[in-house]
Design a protein around this motif. Structure first.
Motif, PDB file in Angstrom:
ATOM      1  N   HIS A  38       0.831  -1.205   0.000  1.00 19.29           N
ATOM      2  CA  HIS A  38       0.000   0.000   0.000  1.00 19.29           C
ATOM      3  C   HIS A  38       0.868   1.258   0.000  1.00 19.29           C
ATOM      4  CE1 HIS A  38      -3.962  -1.788   0.411  1.00 19.29           C
ATOM      5  NE2 HIS A  38      -3.466  -2.612   1.300  1.00 19.29           N
ATOM      6  N   THR A  39       1.914   1.249   0.812  1.00 16.81           N
ATOM      7  CA  THR A  39       2.807   2.398   0.878  1.00 16.81           C
ATOM      8  C   THR A  39       3.474   2.644  -0.465  1.00 16.81           C
ATOM      9  OG1 THR A  39       3.210   2.016   3.226  1.00 16.81           O
ATOM     10  CG2 THR A  39       4.842   3.351   2.041  1.00 16.81           C
ATOM     11  N   ALA A  40       3.978   1.588  -1.075  1.00 18.29           N
ATOM     12  CA  ALA A  40       4.647   1.724  -2.368  1.00 18.29           C
ATOM     13  C   ALA A  40       3.699   2.300  -3.411  1.00 18.29           C
ATOM     14  CB  ALA A  40       5.197   0.386  -2.830  1.00 18.29           C
ATOM     15  N   ALA A  41       2.473   1.793  -3.467  1.00 17.45           N
ATOM     16  CA  ALA A  41       1.505   2.282  -4.446  1.00 17.45           C
ATOM     17  C   ALA A  41       1.181   3.751  -4.207  1.00 17.45           C
ATOM     18  CB  ALA A  41       0.229   1.445  -4.382  1.00 17.45           C
ATOM     19  N   SER A  42       0.976   4.118  -2.966  1.00 13.94           N
ATOM     20  CA  SER A  42       0.649   5.506  -2.640  1.00 13.94           C
ATOM     21  C   SER A  42       1.799   6.444  -2.978  1.00 13.94           C
ATOM     22  CB  SER A  42       0.303   5.632  -1.153  1.00 13.94           C
ATOM     23  OG  SER A  42      -0.844   4.861  -0.855  1.00 13.94           O
ATOM     24  N   VAL A  43       3.025   6.032  -2.671  1.00  7.92           N
ATOM     25  CA  VAL A  43       4.196   6.869  -2.971  1.00  7.92           C
ATOM     26  C   VAL A  43       4.370   7.010  -4.481  1.00  7.92           C
ATOM     27  CG1 VAL A  43       6.725   6.948  -2.838  1.00  7.92           C
ATOM     28  CG2 VAL A  43       5.383   6.411  -0.795  1.00  7.92           C
ATOM     29  N   LEU A  44       4.218   5.914  -5.220  1.00  6.73           N
ATOM     30  CA  LEU A  44       4.354   5.983  -6.679  1.00  6.73           C
ATOM     31  C   LEU A  44       3.360   6.978  -7.271  1.00  6.73           C
ATOM     32  CD1 LEU A  44       4.864   2.204  -7.500  1.00  6.73           C
ATOM     33  CD2 LEU A  44       6.555   4.033  -7.772  1.00  6.73           C
ATOM     34  N   LEU A  45       2.112   6.897  -6.848  1.00  6.58           N
ATOM     35  CA  LEU A  45       1.093   7.812  -7.365  1.00  6.58           C
ATOM     36  C   LEU A  45       1.399   9.255  -6.949  1.00  6.58           C
ATOM     37  CD1 LEU A  45      -2.082   5.639  -6.821  1.00  6.58           C
ATOM     38  CD2 LEU A  45      -1.091   6.304  -9.026  1.00  6.58           C
ATOM     39  N   ALA A  46       1.828   9.447  -5.718  1.00  2.00           N
ATOM     40  CA  ALA A  46       2.153  10.794  -5.241  1.00  2.00           C
ATOM     41  C   ALA A  46       3.342  11.389  -5.999  1.00  2.00           C
ATOM     42  CB  ALA A  46       2.453  10.761  -3.734  1.00  2.00           C
ATOM     43  N   LEU A  67      -7.242   2.822  -8.787  1.00  2.00           N
ATOM     44  CA  LEU A  67      -7.693   4.182  -8.484  1.00  2.00           C
ATOM     45  C   LEU A  67      -8.637   4.224  -7.289  1.00  2.00           C
ATOM     46  CD1 LEU A  67      -8.128   5.548 -12.097  1.00  2.00           C
ATOM     47  CD2 LEU A  67      -6.274   6.036 -10.486  1.00  2.00           C
ATOM     48  N   ASN A  68      -9.510   3.243  -7.162  1.00  2.00           N
ATOM     49  CA  ASN A  68     -10.460   3.232  -6.044  1.00  2.00           C
ATOM     50  C   ASN A  68      -9.760   3.027  -4.696  1.00  2.00           C
ATOM     51  OD1 ASN A  68     -12.666   3.681  -7.676  1.00  2.00           O
ATOM     52  ND2 ASN A  68     -13.192   1.524  -7.855  1.00  2.00           N
ATOM     53  N   ILE A  69      -8.675   2.254  -4.704  1.00  2.41           N
ATOM     54  CA  ILE A  69      -7.969   1.970  -3.444  1.00  2.41           C
ATOM     55  C   ILE A  69      -6.953   3.051  -3.108  1.00  2.41           C
ATOM     56  CG2 ILE A  69      -6.374   0.367  -2.292  1.00  2.41           C
ATOM     57  CD1 ILE A  69      -7.752  -1.881  -3.892  1.00  2.41           C
ATOM     58  N   TYR A  70      -6.191   3.488  -4.115  1.00  4.58           N
ATOM     59  CA  TYR A  70      -5.034   4.342  -3.843  1.00  4.58           C
ATOM     60  C   TYR A  70      -5.209   5.788  -4.232  1.00  4.58           C
ATOM     61  CZ  TYR A  70      -2.996  -0.186  -3.101  1.00  4.58           C
ATOM     62  OH  TYR A  70      -2.739  -1.454  -2.637  1.00  4.58           O
ATOM     63  N   ALA A  71      -6.253   6.115  -4.955  1.00  2.00           N
ATOM     64  CA  ALA A  71      -6.473   7.506  -5.337  1.00  2.00           C
ATOM     65  C   ALA A  71      -7.948   7.857  -5.207  1.00  2.00           C
ATOM     66  CB  ALA A  71      -5.989   7.733  -6.771  1.00  2.00           C
ATOM     67  N   PRO A  72      -8.532   7.572  -4.018  1.00  2.30           N
ATOM     68  CA  PRO A  72      -9.960   7.888  -3.866  1.00  2.30           C
ATOM     69  C   PRO A  72     -10.204   9.385  -3.922  1.00  2.30           C
ATOM     70  CG  PRO A  72      -9.020   7.235  -1.761  1.00  2.30           C
ATOM     71  CD  PRO A  72      -7.933   7.072  -2.808  1.00  2.30           C
ATOM     72  N   THR A  73     -11.370   9.728  -4.430  1.00  7.08           N
ATOM     73  CA  THR A  73     -11.714  11.145  -4.546  1.00  7.08           C
ATOM     74  C   THR A  73     -12.390  11.648  -3.297  1.00  7.08           C
ATOM     75  OG1 THR A  73     -13.791  10.533  -5.601  1.00  7.08           O
ATOM     76  CG2 THR A  73     -11.916  11.094  -7.021  1.00  7.08           C
TER      77      THR A  73
END
Length: 73
Positions: A38-46, A67-73
């Motif tokens: 989860h951390t890796a995915a969030s950092v990559l997107l950020a 997108l639903n998990i790591y980039a929710p609106t």
């Protein structure tokens, strides 16, 4: 499946046990290996890595899952 340098399979339980020991020796709080995903995915997107690439790294079959998990609106 991971293997040692001589090709012997490493059981996931042993892999996790080693991970926990490394965390303990480093004086960090215990986390699950999945938390690192989860951390890796969030950092990559950020950091601006395209969601499609993150999706492929994580092995999701649909971009909506990523997108639903790591980039929710």
């Amino acid at each position: 499946m991971f293997a040692t340098s001589v090709g012997t399979p490493i059981h996931p339980r042993d892999d996790y046990r080693s991970f926990r020991e490394i965390i303990r020796q480093a004086g960090l709080r215990q986390v699950r290996l999945h938390d690192l995903r989860h951390t890796a995915a969030s950092v990559l997107l950020a950091q601006g890595v395209p969601a499609r690439i993150v999706m492929e790294i994580l092995g999701h079959s649909q971009i909506s899952v990523t997108l639903n998990i790591y980039a929710p609106t």
